[in-house]
Design an enzyme around this catalytic site. Structure first.
Site, short mmCIF file in Angstrom:
data_model
loop_
_atom_site.label_atom_id
_atom_site.label_comp_id
_atom_site.label_asym_id
_atom_site.label_seq_id
_atom_site.Cartn_x
_atom_site.Cartn_y
_atom_site.Cartn_z
N CYS A 32 -23.66 -4.99 2.12
CA CYS A 32 -22.62 -3.97 2.29
C CYS A 32 -23.09 -2.62 1.79
O CYS A 32 -22.79 -1.58 2.41
CB CYS A 32 -21.33 -4.40 1.57
N CYS A 43 -20.85 -7.94 5.59
CA CYS A 43 -20.75 -9.02 4.61
C CYS A 43 -21.07 -10.38 5.23
O CYS A 43 -20.45 -10.78 6.23
CB CYS A 43 -19.35 -9.06 4.00
N CYS A 92 -17.38 8.71 1.60
CA CYS A 92 -16.94 7.58 2.43
C CYS A 92 -16.32 8.06 3.73
O CYS A 92 -15.39 8.88 3.73
CB CYS A 92 -15.94 6.74 1.64
N ASP A 104 0.82 -1.21 0.00
CA ASP A 104 0.00 0.00 0.00
C ASP A 104 0.85 1.27 0.00
O ASP A 104 0.41 2.32 0.46
CB ASP A 104 -0.95 -0.01 1.21
N CYS A 117 -19.40 -1.46 5.97
CA CYS A 117 -19.62 -2.27 4.77
C CYS A 117 -18.86 -3.60 4.86
O CYS A 117 -19.32 -4.63 4.36
CB CYS A 117 -19.25 -1.50 3.50
#
Length: 384
Positions: A205, A259, A225, A145, A255
């Protein structure tokens, strides 16, 4: 000249190197290790361009600046022949959404409740890369990342999981709770099959998002978001969205946690990824007292430290305003004179929700005349 790919010696070498990598990954605590080709995500450049063209990346200008390298691993490194994707489970020991029922507590995203995963994973990947390079006689690069790598599409192509309707990776074994890292190499390795989409008609989600950040399934608008707004976004947060933040002060897991595939998830094995006791349900009141030194000390080694004290306290003040707790009023009032305009502005917003109109009018009369920042002045006037 390249050796024939069907040569028994070449096949055996690929098999041995792949097996070596998988054993090294297991020894370093990774839960998944699978391999794909650098040309495995041909649709990524177009999708990324559409995302940027729509402005859904918000203020993350680096996404547009690096989109060519991000969309095609071969642009990032032309010599790469195999991409090894690693997954490390960071599953929580309980549903993080339960914290929303405690408005005087602060909700920090599961991934940030202990050590910075970038440091944990990259250190492990470097050890694997060093041993693999020596064994294979190949060049390697590792990424966690920190470079323009589209980790989730590559992980799906390698078979770690699939990108769900919330755009995050979903695993049949670990649900939504996987940290990803990658190793690029010039070595030829055995390639794994990708994972197909198992979302079906489910939209749990999408329906769970507090700010309606999904324009459509498999699409996200970062500008709405909570994770983006509390971590990446600098400055003023849209006043219309603030009430939906609830007590979320750093990231949002809604979200992910919604799931149904999480029924197969397990708690993280790596101790450095298990939540610190003091970050499971911390008091909003305490965080409002942190100055820069106290913030840096408290979050030393944590990813939370990266956003800095001012942005962090800005987020905490939004949670304070949403709490309905009169006990937080003195701390919010003390921040009306903070050196940071972002903090002062959110202190105004919080107090407008926590005190009676007469008290707020008195505070405005005391602080507005000497306020020089236009954004903060706008907060005072908006709450008039």
């Amino acid at each position: 000249m390249d050796e024939p790919q069907n040569d028994p010696k070449v096949i055996k070498r690929r098999t041995n190197l792949t097996g070596f990598l998988r054993k090294e990954a297991e020894a370093q605590g990774f839960d998944l290790c699978r391999i794909t080709l650098p040309d495995a995500i041909p649709q990524a450049p177009e999708r990324l361009q559409q995302f940027v063209d729509a402005g859904r990346h918000g203020t993350m200008a680096w996404m547009e600046e690096t989109k060519e390298r991000r969309g095609d691993p071969r642009v990032l490194w032309s010599d790469v022949r195999s991409i090894v994707m690693f997954g490390m489970n960071y599953g929580p020991d309980e549903d993080p959404r339960a914290l929303q029922a405690l408005p005087d507590k602060a909700a920090i995203s599961v991934y940030a409740r202990n050590r910075d995963y970038h440091d944990v994973i990259k250190g492990r990947l470097k050890e694997i890369a060093t041993r693999f390079a020596a064994r294979a006689g190949a060049d390697v690069k590792v990424f966690v990342d920190t470079a323009p790598v589209m980790e989730k599409p590559l992980a799906a192509a390698a078979g770690l999981g699939w990108q769900g309707k919330h755009t995050n990776l979903v695993s049949r074994e670990f649900g939504s709770w996987l940290f990803l890292g990658s190793l690029f190499t010039t070595a030829e390795l055995e390639i794994d099959e990708g994972e197909r989409d198992h979302c079906g008609s489910c939209r749990a989600c999408l329906d769970a998002c507090p700010t309606d950040a999904f324009p459509a399934p498999y699409q996200i608008d970062a500008r709405r978001c909570i994770s983006y707004l509390t971590i990446e976004h600098k400055g003023v947060i849209d006043a219309a969205l603030r009430p939906a933040f609830g007590n979320r002060i750093y990231g949002c897991d809604d979200c992910l946690a919604a799931c149904p595939w999480n029924k197969f998830a397990a708690e993280a094995r790596e101790m450095k990824l298990k939540a610190r006791d003091d970050l499971k349900a911390p008091d909003i009141a305490f965080f409002l007292t942190l100055d820069d030194s106290g913030f840096r000390t408290y979050f030393s080694g944590s990813p939370v430290k990266r956003i800095g004290r001012d942005r962090f306290v800005r987020n905490v003040l939004i949670a304070a305003g949403n709490s309905g707790s009169a006990a937080l009023v003195p701390a919010c009032e003390s921040l009306l004179d903070d050196v940071s305009a972002d903090v002062r502005g959110m202190a105004v917003w919080a107090l407008a929700r926590l005190v009676l109109p007469d008290r707020f009018a008195a505070l405005r009369g005391e602080h507005l005349p000497r306020e020089v920042d236009g954004t903060v002045r706008a907060e005072w006037m908006m709450e008039s």
